[in-house]
Design a protein around this motif. Structure first.
Motif, PDB file in Angstrom:
ATOM      1  N   GLY A   1      12.257   1.256  -2.966  1.00  0.00           N
ATOM      2  CA  GLY A   1      11.339   0.812  -1.933  1.00  0.00           C
ATOM      3  C   GLY A   1      10.800  -0.581  -2.176  1.00  0.00           C
ATOM      4  O   GLY A   1      10.353  -1.262  -1.261  1.00  0.00           O
ATOM      5  N   ASP A   2      10.804  -1.030  -3.455  1.00  0.00           N
ATOM      6  CA  ASP A   2      10.245  -2.330  -3.799  1.00  0.00           C
ATOM      7  C   ASP A   2      11.320  -3.328  -4.199  1.00  0.00           C
ATOM      8  O   ASP A   2      11.089  -4.519  -4.210  1.00  0.00           O
ATOM      9  CB  ASP A   2       9.273  -2.189  -4.976  1.00  0.00           C
ATOM     10  CG  ASP A   2       8.147  -1.241  -4.654  1.00  0.00           C
ATOM     11  OD1 ASP A   2       7.832  -1.119  -3.472  1.00  0.00           O
ATOM     12  OD2 ASP A   2       7.608  -0.612  -5.570  1.00  0.00           O
ATOM     13  N   ARG A   3      12.486  -2.822  -4.587  1.00  0.00           N
ATOM     14  CA  ARG A   3      13.517  -3.699  -5.110  1.00  0.00           C
ATOM     15  C   ARG A   3      14.355  -4.260  -3.970  1.00  0.00           C
ATOM     16  O   ARG A   3      14.677  -3.570  -3.008  1.00  0.00           O
ATOM     17  CB  ARG A   3      14.421  -2.918  -6.080  1.00  0.00           C
ATOM     18  CG  ARG A   3      15.508  -3.749  -6.692  1.00  0.00           C
ATOM     19  CD  ARG A   3      16.245  -2.961  -7.768  1.00  0.00           C
ATOM     20  NE  ARG A   3      16.733  -1.677  -7.288  1.00  0.00           N
ATOM     21  CZ  ARG A   3      17.826  -1.545  -6.573  1.00  0.00           C
ATOM     22  NH1 ARG A   3      18.544  -2.591  -6.220  1.00  0.00           N
ATOM     23  NH2 ARG A   3      18.212  -0.348  -6.169  1.00  0.00           N
TER      24      ARG A   3
ATOM     25  N   PRO B   1       0.813  -1.223   0.000  1.00  0.00           N
ATOM     26  CA  PRO B   1       0.000   0.000   0.000  1.00  0.00           C
ATOM     27  C   PRO B   1       0.843   1.269   0.000  1.00  0.00           C
ATOM     28  O   PRO B   1       0.349   2.330  -0.359  1.00  0.00           O
ATOM     29  CB  PRO B   1      -0.833  -0.124   1.280  1.00  0.00           C
ATOM     30  CG  PRO B   1      -0.051  -1.048   2.160  1.00  0.00           C
ATOM     31  CD  PRO B   1       0.644  -2.000   1.249  1.00  0.00           C
ATOM     32  N   ASP B   2       2.106   1.154   0.416  1.00  0.00           N
ATOM     33  CA  ASP B   2       2.977   2.329   0.448  1.00  0.00           C
ATOM     34  C   ASP B   2       3.383   2.733  -0.966  1.00  0.00           C
ATOM     35  O   ASP B   2       3.168   3.854  -1.405  1.00  0.00           O
ATOM     36  CB  ASP B   2       4.210   2.021   1.292  1.00  0.00           C
ATOM     37  CG  ASP B   2       5.111   3.237   1.467  1.00  0.00           C
ATOM     38  OD1 ASP B   2       4.697   4.343   1.077  1.00  0.00           O
ATOM     39  OD2 ASP B   2       6.224   3.084   1.989  1.00  0.00           O
TER      40      ASP B   2
ATOM     41  N   ALA C   1      -0.397  -2.283   5.463  1.00  0.00           N
ATOM     42  CA  ALA C   1      -1.011  -0.962   5.611  1.00  0.00           C
ATOM     43  C   ALA C   1      -0.893  -0.468   7.047  1.00  0.00           C
ATOM     44  O   ALA C   1      -0.613   0.720   7.292  1.00  0.00           O
ATOM     45  CB  ALA C   1      -2.475  -1.012   5.181  1.00  0.00           C
ATOM     46  N   LEU C   2      -1.101  -1.368   7.995  1.00  0.00           N
ATOM     47  CA  LEU C   2      -0.971  -0.993   9.406  1.00  0.00           C
ATOM     48  C   LEU C   2       0.451  -0.543   9.713  1.00  0.00           C
ATOM     49  O   LEU C   2       0.666   0.490  10.366  1.00  0.00           O
ATOM     50  CB  LEU C   2      -1.375  -2.170  10.285  1.00  0.00           C
ATOM     51  CG  LEU C   2      -1.260  -1.951  11.795  1.00  0.00           C
ATOM     52  CD1 LEU C   2      -2.168  -0.808  12.246  1.00  0.00           C
ATOM     53  CD2 LEU C   2      -1.599  -3.231  12.553  1.00  0.00           C
ATOM     54  N   ARG C   3       1.439  -1.296   9.249  1.00  0.00           N
ATOM     55  CA  ARG C   3       2.842  -0.930   9.468  1.00  0.00           C
ATOM     56  C   ARG C   3       3.158   0.404   8.791  1.00  0.00           C
ATOM     57  O   ARG C   3       3.910   1.223   9.329  1.00  0.00           O
ATOM     58  CB  ARG C   3       3.756  -2.034   8.939  1.00  0.00           C
ATOM     59  CG  ARG C   3       3.641  -3.347   9.723  1.00  0.00           C
ATOM     60  CD  ARG C   3       4.268  -4.503   8.944  1.00  0.00           C
ATOM     61  NE  ARG C   3       5.685  -4.303   8.738  1.00  0.00           N
ATOM     62  CZ  ARG C   3       6.628  -4.699   9.588  1.00  0.00           C
ATOM     63  NH1 ARG C   3       6.279  -5.324  10.701  1.00  0.00           N
ATOM     64  NH2 ARG C   3       7.899  -4.498   9.334  1.00  0.00           N
TER      65      ARG C   3
END
Length: 495
Positions: free
Chosen positions: A263-265, A171-172, A209-211
């Motif tokens: 952020g994704d890699r 979600p980020d 999402a909570l994190r």
């Protein structure tokens, strides 16, 4: 589905598979989702006789890669949800990254031994482009949970397997960062398993999402302790957290053009930290202002900085000569492909995504990856004149074809005749450029025929489109015989 129905469907699939293997038309197609996946896989050149997924990770790094992945803290949750099912039914549970590379798996000894034989193991890649239709790859390609049964796999070696998989979206960043899958032998894996796998993926996304909200709150508290006007607070992936009450930046500031941002890699051992790489980076924002990006805690601060008016980009794309571009007073070398991209960005001032640009340049055969590579090369020449997300021109633009459009709107035949030097990028085969070229030619011709004097028509007759235009030449041939333009027009009409 009953065994009788499974047998009938298997026969249909075998017929379609044999046709696909020999390049013949399919007698009957599999269900729509699988048919689309087969077509993607065949276009990617998948070998139907392949025996295993490729190993793409050095297994000596696998523990470091796992620790760096954002799904690592959620493994106990996924295991609690699906591992018991896998063990009790003799299946294997798989968790991959966003490119279908296996990072974790759980299952009994016997099923893991069989999984090893086809590369359903740590470090192997299961994207459609690597092994064709399969639960993991097809879930990642479609962005939704899927069940792939036995002969629905394109590679024959996978026909004894069935699998249910679901992608996991962060979600980020808004990107798919992983996939959860349960695989087993064909008749032992019930299609309803896909519902459970999908629920597990949604549960993982809710924990992410909570994190994310907890991280945002910590960042916000640190930001609020600063004095003065600190700028806009961004998450590590460029999401706007606070400091932009008017919303001029939108929900997110694009920090990278790379399709796999940091952020994704997964960062391999030895790579530099992203804060170090991004420190002090200047970027053109969506409103045309310049921002300075600085690391702050676990995110970034973006401050607007004063800047001089950027130099204008001058595009000369009309006529039969080579296209040229200048940034300020300096001319730059330019290929036809780069000219097409710049023309399209000039014609679409609000910007285009990589997918849209790819379609406009190449048509249905386009690939956004190719466009991203071309944009990268263009930016090495033109720098921040090209902004991203979406791709757009972020500086004043002076283009001969845009000037022609303005003269058309003003119905000024004199200025139009002086500005129009010929067709837009006449050698371009880009579908969108061809459409714009034909439209511009038709509008110029109509305007000059309706409002132009002999001088304007003669200027148009010197262009590629007007050189043999019968109606234009007839008008010029009607001039007095003492006018040299009349003689030239008659010669062209009756060579």
């Amino acid at each position: 589905m009953s065994y009788a129905h499974l047998d009938a469907y298997s026969r249909l699939l075998r017929g379609a598979h044999e046709a696909a293997a020999t390049g013949r038309a399919w007698p009957e197609s599999p269900r729509r989702l699988i048919e689309a996946s087969w077509r993607r896989s065949l276009e990617a050149g998948i070998d139907l006789e392949g025996t295993s997924a490729p190993l793409v990770y050095d297994l000596s790094y696998i523990e470091d890669i796992r620790r760096a992945h954002p799904l690592q803290p959620l493994l106990p949750l996924l295991a609690e949800t699906l591992s018991d099912l896998a063990r009790q039914t003799g299946h294997v549970m798989i968790v991959t990254d966003g490119q279908g590379r296996v990072l974790w798996r759980e299952g009994g000894t016997a099923i893991l031994r069989r999984a090893d034989q086809i590369g359903l193991a740590d470090g192997h890649q299961w994207e459609e482009g690597a092994v064709g239709t399969n639960g993991i790859g097809t879930a990642l390609a479609t962005g939704r949970p899927v069940h792939v049964y036995s002969e629905e796999h394109l590679m024959r070696v996978l026909h004894v397997w069935s699998c249910s998989a679901a992608p996991i979206t962060d979600p980020d960043s808004g990107r798919v960062i992983g996939c959860v899958d349960v695989s087993g032998t064909a008749r032992s894996l019930h299609p309803a398993t896909v519902a459970l796998v999908g629920a597990a993926a949604k549960l993982a996304e809710s924990r992410l999402a909570l994190r994310m909200h907890e991280r945002d709150e910590r960042l916000r508290r640190r930001y609020e302790s600063l004095h003065g006007r600190p700028g806009v607070l961004l998450s590590p992936t460029g999401r706007v957290i606070c400091g932009d009450p008017a919303g001029r930046l939108g929900d997110r500031v694009p920090l990278w053009d790379d399709p796999d941002p940091p952020g994704d890699r997964i960062r391999l051992p030895g790579e530099i930290g992203e804060h170090l790489r991004m420190s002090g980076q200047r970027m053109i924002l969506r409103d045309g202002t310049v921002g300075l990006l600085e690391p702050f805690s676990d995110g970034y601060l973006l401050r607007t900085v004063p800047t001089a008016t950027p130099p204008a980009l001058t595009l000369s794309f009309l006529g039969e000569g080579p296209p040229s571009v200048a940034l300020g007073d300096r001319e730059r070398p330019l290929s036809l492909r780069h000219a097409e991209i710049l023309a399209l960005l000039a014609l679409h001032q609000h910007g285009l995504t990589a997918e849209q640009l790819s379609f406009h340049v190449y048509g249905d055969a386009g690939n956004p990856v190719t466009i991203r590579a071309e944009i990268h090369r263009l930016r090495s020449q033109l720098g921040n004149a090209i902004a991203a997300k979406p791709y757009r021109l972020a500086c004043p633009v002076e283009a001969d074809f845009l000037a022609v459009r303005r003269h058309l709107a003003a119905a000024d035949p004199g200025a139009l005749a002086r500005a129009y030097k010929g067709p837009l990028l006449p050698r371009s085969e880009s579908p969108e450029i061809r459409r714009a070229r034909d439209e511009l030619e038709a509008q110029v011709r109509a305007c000059l025929l309706r409002h132009g004097c002999p001088e304007h028509l003669w200027a148009y007759a010197q262009t590629a489109g007007g050189r043999d235009d019968y109606e234009v030449l007839e008008r010029l041939a009607a001039l007095p015989s003492t006018d040299s333009r009349s003689a030239a027009a008659r010669t062209r009409l009756h060579p």
